[in-house]
Design a protein around this motif. Structure first.
Motif, PDB file in Angstrom:
ATOM      1  N   GLN A 344      -8.068-105.901  48.331  1.00  0.00           N
ATOM      2  CA  GLN A 344      -9.282-105.598  47.282  1.00  0.00           C
ATOM      3  C   GLN A 344      -8.201-104.408  46.588  1.00  0.00           C
ATOM      4  O   GLN A 344      -8.220-104.382  45.988  1.00  0.00           O
ATOM      5  CB  GLN A 344     -11.088-105.734  47.222  1.00  0.00           C
ATOM      6  N   ALA A 345      -8.376-103.277  47.597  1.00  0.00           N
ATOM      7  CA  ALA A 345      -8.233-102.208  47.213  1.00  0.00           C
ATOM      8  C   ALA A 345      -6.932-102.112  46.863  1.00  0.00           C
ATOM      9  O   ALA A 345      -6.762-101.427  45.876  1.00  0.00           O
ATOM     10  CB  ALA A 345      -8.381-101.314  48.185  1.00  0.00           C
ATOM     11  N   SER A 346      -6.034-102.873  47.059  1.00  0.00           N
ATOM     12  CA  SER A 346      -4.644-103.101  47.336  1.00  0.00           C
ATOM     13  C   SER A 346      -4.092-103.647  45.791  1.00  0.00           C
ATOM     14  O   SER A 346      -3.378-103.576  45.107  1.00  0.00           O
ATOM     15  CB  SER A 346      -3.819-103.632  48.665  1.00  0.00           C
ATOM     16  N   ARG A 347      -5.227-104.781  45.449  1.00  0.00           N
ATOM     17  CA  ARG A 347      -4.731-104.859  44.313  1.00  0.00           C
ATOM     18  C   ARG A 347      -5.083-104.694  43.449  1.00  0.00           C
ATOM     19  O   ARG A 347      -4.593-104.235  41.730  1.00  0.00           O
ATOM     20  CB  ARG A 347      -5.538-106.401  44.490  1.00  0.00           C
ATOM     21  N   LEU A 348      -6.293-103.897  43.151  1.00  0.00           N
ATOM     22  CA  LEU A 348      -6.479-103.111  42.624  1.00  0.00           C
ATOM     23  C   LEU A 348      -5.635-101.869  42.260  1.00  0.00           C
ATOM     24  O   LEU A 348      -5.725-101.386  40.655  1.00  0.00           O
ATOM     25  CB  LEU A 348      -8.259-102.113  42.294  1.00  0.00           C
ATOM     26  N   ALA A 349      -5.664-101.506  43.123  1.00  0.00           N
ATOM     27  CA  ALA A 349      -4.021-100.009  42.742  1.00  0.00           C
ATOM     28  C   ALA A 349      -3.307-100.493  42.418  1.00  0.00           C
ATOM     29  O   ALA A 349      -3.118 -99.821  40.716  1.00  0.00           O
ATOM     30  CB  ALA A 349      -4.354 -99.471  44.522  1.00  0.00           C
ATOM     31  N   ALA A 350      -2.080-101.137  42.458  1.00  0.00           N
ATOM     32  CA  ALA A 350      -1.430-101.860  41.841  1.00  0.00           C
ATOM     33  C   ALA A 350      -1.990-102.244  40.074  1.00  0.00           C
ATOM     34  O   ALA A 350      -1.146-102.126  39.594  1.00  0.00           O
ATOM     35  CB  ALA A 350      -1.086-103.063  42.027  1.00  0.00           C
ATOM     36  N   ALA A 351      -3.422-102.488  39.689  1.00  0.00           N
ATOM     37  CA  ALA A 351      -3.439-102.874  38.454  1.00  0.00           C
ATOM     38  C   ALA A 351      -3.603-101.051  37.602  1.00  0.00           C
ATOM     39  O   ALA A 351      -3.880-101.128  36.739  1.00  0.00           O
ATOM     40  CB  ALA A 351      -4.874-103.391  38.576  1.00  0.00           C
ATOM     41  N   GLY A 352      -4.042 -99.928  38.208  1.00  0.00           N
ATOM     42  CA  GLY A 352      -3.701 -99.085  37.808  1.00  0.00           C
ATOM     43  C   GLY A 352      -5.111 -98.522  38.228  1.00  0.00           C
ATOM     44  O   GLY A 352      -5.310 -97.009  37.166  1.00  0.00           O
ATOM     45  N   VAL A 353      -6.154 -98.918  38.513  1.00  0.00           N
ATOM     46  CA  VAL A 353      -7.975 -98.427  38.714  1.00  0.00           C
ATOM     47  C   VAL A 353      -7.231 -96.804  39.345  1.00  0.00           C
ATOM     48  O   VAL A 353      -6.769 -96.463  40.162  1.00  0.00           O
ATOM     49  CB  VAL A 353      -8.729 -99.181  39.334  1.00  0.00           C
ATOM     50  N   ASP A 354      -7.995 -96.330  39.285  1.00  0.00           N
ATOM     51  CA  ASP A 354      -8.326 -94.765  39.832  1.00  0.00           C
ATOM     52  C   ASP A 354      -9.110 -94.245  41.005  1.00  0.00           C
ATOM     53  O   ASP A 354      -8.919 -93.519  41.338  1.00  0.00           O
ATOM     54  CB  ASP A 354      -8.790 -93.502  38.625  1.00  0.00           C
ATOM     55  N   GLY A 355      -9.937 -95.324  41.467  1.00  0.00           N
ATOM     56  CA  GLY A 355     -10.868 -94.860  42.209  1.00  0.00           C
ATOM     57  C   GLY A 355     -11.751 -96.122  42.792  1.00  0.00           C
ATOM     58  O   GLY A 355     -11.722 -97.555  41.613  1.00  0.00           O
ATOM     59  N   ILE A 356     -12.086 -96.295  43.990  1.00  0.00           N
ATOM     60  CA  ILE A 356     -13.161 -97.282  44.470  1.00  0.00           C
ATOM     61  C   ILE A 356     -14.336 -96.887  45.003  1.00  0.00           C
ATOM     62  O   ILE A 356     -14.295 -95.952  45.787  1.00  0.00           O
ATOM     63  CB  ILE A 356     -12.317 -98.344  44.544  1.00  0.00           C
ATOM     64  N   ALA A 357     -15.265 -97.268  44.736  1.00  0.00           N
ATOM     65  CA  ALA A 357     -16.468 -97.368  45.638  1.00  0.00           C
ATOM     66  C   ALA A 357     -16.625 -98.580  46.457  1.00  0.00           C
ATOM     67  O   ALA A 357     -16.610 -99.328  46.213  1.00  0.00           O
ATOM     68  CB  ALA A 357     -17.657 -97.571  45.152  1.00  0.00           C
ATOM     69  N   ALA A 358     -16.379 -97.829  47.870  1.00  0.00           N
ATOM     70  CA  ALA A 358     -16.648 -98.665  48.992  1.00  0.00           C
ATOM     71  C   ALA A 358     -17.878 -98.780  50.143  1.00  0.00           C
ATOM     72  O   ALA A 358     -18.114 -97.550  50.637  1.00  0.00           O
ATOM     73  CB  ALA A 358     -15.610 -98.557  49.927  1.00  0.00           C
ATOM     74  N   ASP A 359     -18.070 -99.448  50.716  1.00  0.00           N
ATOM     75  CA  ASP A 359     -19.515 -99.425  52.058  1.00  0.00           C
ATOM     76  C   ASP A 359     -19.109 -98.933  53.228  1.00  0.00           C
ATOM     77  O   ASP A 359     -19.341 -98.949  54.028  1.00  0.00           O
ATOM     78  CB  ASP A 359     -19.614-100.718  52.297  1.00  0.00           C
ATOM     79  N   TYR A 360     -17.342 -98.552  52.645  1.00  0.00           N
ATOM     80  CA  TYR A 360     -16.863 -98.651  54.601  1.00  0.00           C
ATOM     81  C   TYR A 360     -15.238 -97.763  54.209  1.00  0.00           C
ATOM     82  O   TYR A 360     -14.793 -97.601  53.512  1.00  0.00           O
ATOM     83  CB  TYR A 360     -15.722 -99.836  55.344  1.00  0.00           C
ATOM     84  N   SER A 361     -15.587 -96.839  54.981  1.00  0.00           N
ATOM     85  CA  SER A 361     -15.079 -95.733  55.691  1.00  0.00           C
ATOM     86  C   SER A 361     -13.717 -95.585  55.603  1.00  0.00           C
ATOM     87  O   SER A 361     -12.359 -94.837  55.577  1.00  0.00           O
ATOM     88  CB  SER A 361     -15.750 -94.729  56.412  1.00  0.00           C
ATOM     89  N   GLY A 362     -13.143 -96.660  56.999  1.00  0.00           N
ATOM     90  CA  GLY A 362     -11.881 -96.581  57.086  1.00  0.00           C
ATOM     91  C   GLY A 362     -11.480 -97.815  56.074  1.00  0.00           C
ATOM     92  O   GLY A 362      -9.898 -98.594  56.626  1.00  0.00           O
ATOM     93  N   LEU A 363     -11.839 -97.867  54.818  1.00  0.00           N
ATOM     94  CA  LEU A 363     -11.000 -98.828  53.807  1.00  0.00           C
ATOM     95  C   LEU A 363      -9.682 -98.410  53.137  1.00  0.00           C
ATOM     96  O   LEU A 363      -9.312 -99.302  53.374  1.00  0.00           O
ATOM     97  CB  LEU A 363     -12.083 -99.437  52.514  1.00  0.00           C
ATOM     98  N   LEU A 364      -9.721 -96.898  53.162  1.00  0.00           N
ATOM     99  CA  LEU A 364      -8.380 -96.705  52.706  1.00  0.00           C
ATOM    100  C   LEU A 364      -7.564 -95.466  53.284  1.00  0.00           C
ATOM    101  O   LEU A 364      -7.833 -95.284  54.670  1.00  0.00           O
ATOM    102  CB  LEU A 364      -8.687 -95.761  51.161  1.00  0.00           C
ATOM    103  N   PRO A 365      -6.251 -96.068  53.091  1.00  0.00           N
ATOM    104  CA  PRO A 365      -5.240 -94.653  54.789  1.00  0.00           C
ATOM    105  C   PRO A 365      -5.792 -93.529  53.887  1.00  0.00           C
ATOM    106  O   PRO A 365      -5.982 -93.246  52.490  1.00  0.00           O
ATOM    107  CB  PRO A 365      -4.659 -95.616  53.874  1.00  0.00           C
TER     108      PRO A 365
END
Length: 377
Positions: A344-365
């Motif tokens: 989900q994070a990678s698809r949203l990043a490709a769409a140009g969003v700026d930030g994500i709210a996540a329940d897990y600390s290991g979600l992003l590099p």
């Protein structure tokens, strides 16, 4: 005192936003009642986290995704027709939803401390947790007019039939502070904290998004742009609670942003302070953008279903309005809730969003690293 922290204001990544710098800084010439903390890329979230949930997703595309939208997203990205400001996943702002609610007892001091902890490796396979850029929390009043950090209206009996967060009963704003702050969250040993207590656990370099959840009323006006008369009424309803929240924020040196599903809460915040605000969109994209423009919002917070060019986009909801394009054209960032997988994070990043709210600390590099879904060219 006015501060600008480049960690959160990343105009260099959005050339179209740079055009709005004069207008944004002109706002600072006003004489606020309270200090302005300029914080962008934060988000207020409403979905539930589960204590102790283990993040096991390997990035497999979830069932039931919109294949047409997915193909469109791929075509836009590969052809170069997608947004020029698509964000590498490692550079997305990471917002700890209720203090990474999938790992910690949500909205507690322990959750805030864990979310603010330095990035670290957690196993021999190189799995890492990443320090949150921003911690998102929810605030409501007690019967004694104290501000506590809690998401639900009821101390027990979460909406939708889920188990309540505590074993106490009663509506939070109808319950005395001693009972509320003595209620144990998810049998974790942590109790519901006052806002002031939780903020003491957050180091000043970590931002805080305070979602104004409820002023202690049942008649909220949710996810809608109000008429002038209705807005005036809602502003009055929210003002006493917002004033108490702002007084608490003023005692701390973090960067703050106040968000809400309710326009009245944002209007009250702007009236009593110059803290930046952000509307939270549920389904009405047009109303969300109108609210952001009316109150000079720093960002717009939105669910995945309204983001164009992703497999999560629901055209029936957006009615042709590209939220990311519109918000960026206005000089505002877009942060998405609630993101559970790197896919989900990678698809949203490709769409140009700026930030994500996540329940897990290991979600992003970490910034500069590749996510599991990226490939070397």
């Amino acid at each position: 005192m006015i501060r600008h922290t480049s960690r959160y204001i990343r105009f260099a990544r959005h050339p179209h936003m740079a055009r709005h710098l004069p207008e944004l800084f002109a706002v600072e010439t006003r004489q606020p009642t309270h200090r302005r903390r300029v914080l962008k890329s934060t988000v207020g979230i409403t979905t539930a986290g589960a204590l102790g949930a283990v993040y096991t997703d390997g990035g497999v595309e979830p069932e039931g995704t919109n294949e047409t939208s997915d193909a469109t997203a791929t075509q836009r990205r590969d052809s170069g027709a997608g947004p020029a400001d698509a964000t590498p996943p490692g550079e997305l702002t990471l917002i700890a939803h209720r203090g990474f609610a999938g790992e910690n007892p949500e909205n507690t001091v322990t959750a805030a401390q864990a979310a603010a902890s330095e990035s670290r490796s957690t196993d021999d396979e190189g799995t890492t947790t990443r320090q949150a850029d921003v911690i998102e929390i929810d605030v409501v009043p007690t019967a004694d007019d104290d501000v506590v950090v809690f998401h639900d209206n009821n101390l027990a009996g979460r909406n939708g039939g889920e188990r309540g967060l505590t074993d106490e009963t009663g509506v939070v704003w109808e319950t005395e502070t001693m009972t509320v702050t003595g209620a144990e969250v998810l049998r974790s040993g942590d109790t519901v904290p006052r806002l002031s207590t939780l903020l003491e656990a957050v180091p000043p370099e970590v931002g805080v998004n305070v979602e104004l959840k409820n002023p202690g009323r049942y008649d909220l006006r949710f996810d809608e742009k109000l008429s002038p008369d209705a807005l005036a009424d809602r502003r009055v309803a929210w003002q006493p609670f917002v004033d108490r929240v702002v007084d608490i924020l003023d005692a701390h040196d973090n960067e703050f942003l106040c968000s809400s599903f309710c326009e009245g809460a944002l209007a009250a915040t702007r009236d009593t302070s110059s803290y930046p605000v952000a509307p939270i969109v549920y389904e009405s994209v047009g109303d969300g953008l109108a609210i952001a423009r009316a109150h000079d919002a720093a960002a717009v917070h939105a669910p995945m279903k309204v983001i164009f060019g992703t497999p999560f986009h629901d055209p029936a909801v957006t009615a042709g309005v590209d939220l990311v394009a519109e918000a960026h054209a206005d000089g505002r960032e877009v942060n998405v809730w609630t993101v559970d997988t790197w896919y989900q994070a990678s698809r949203l990043a490709a769409a140009g969003v700026d930030g994500i709210a996540a329940d897990y600390s290991g979600l992003l590099p970490a910034s500069g690293e590749m996510s599991a879904g990226d490939t070397q060219s």
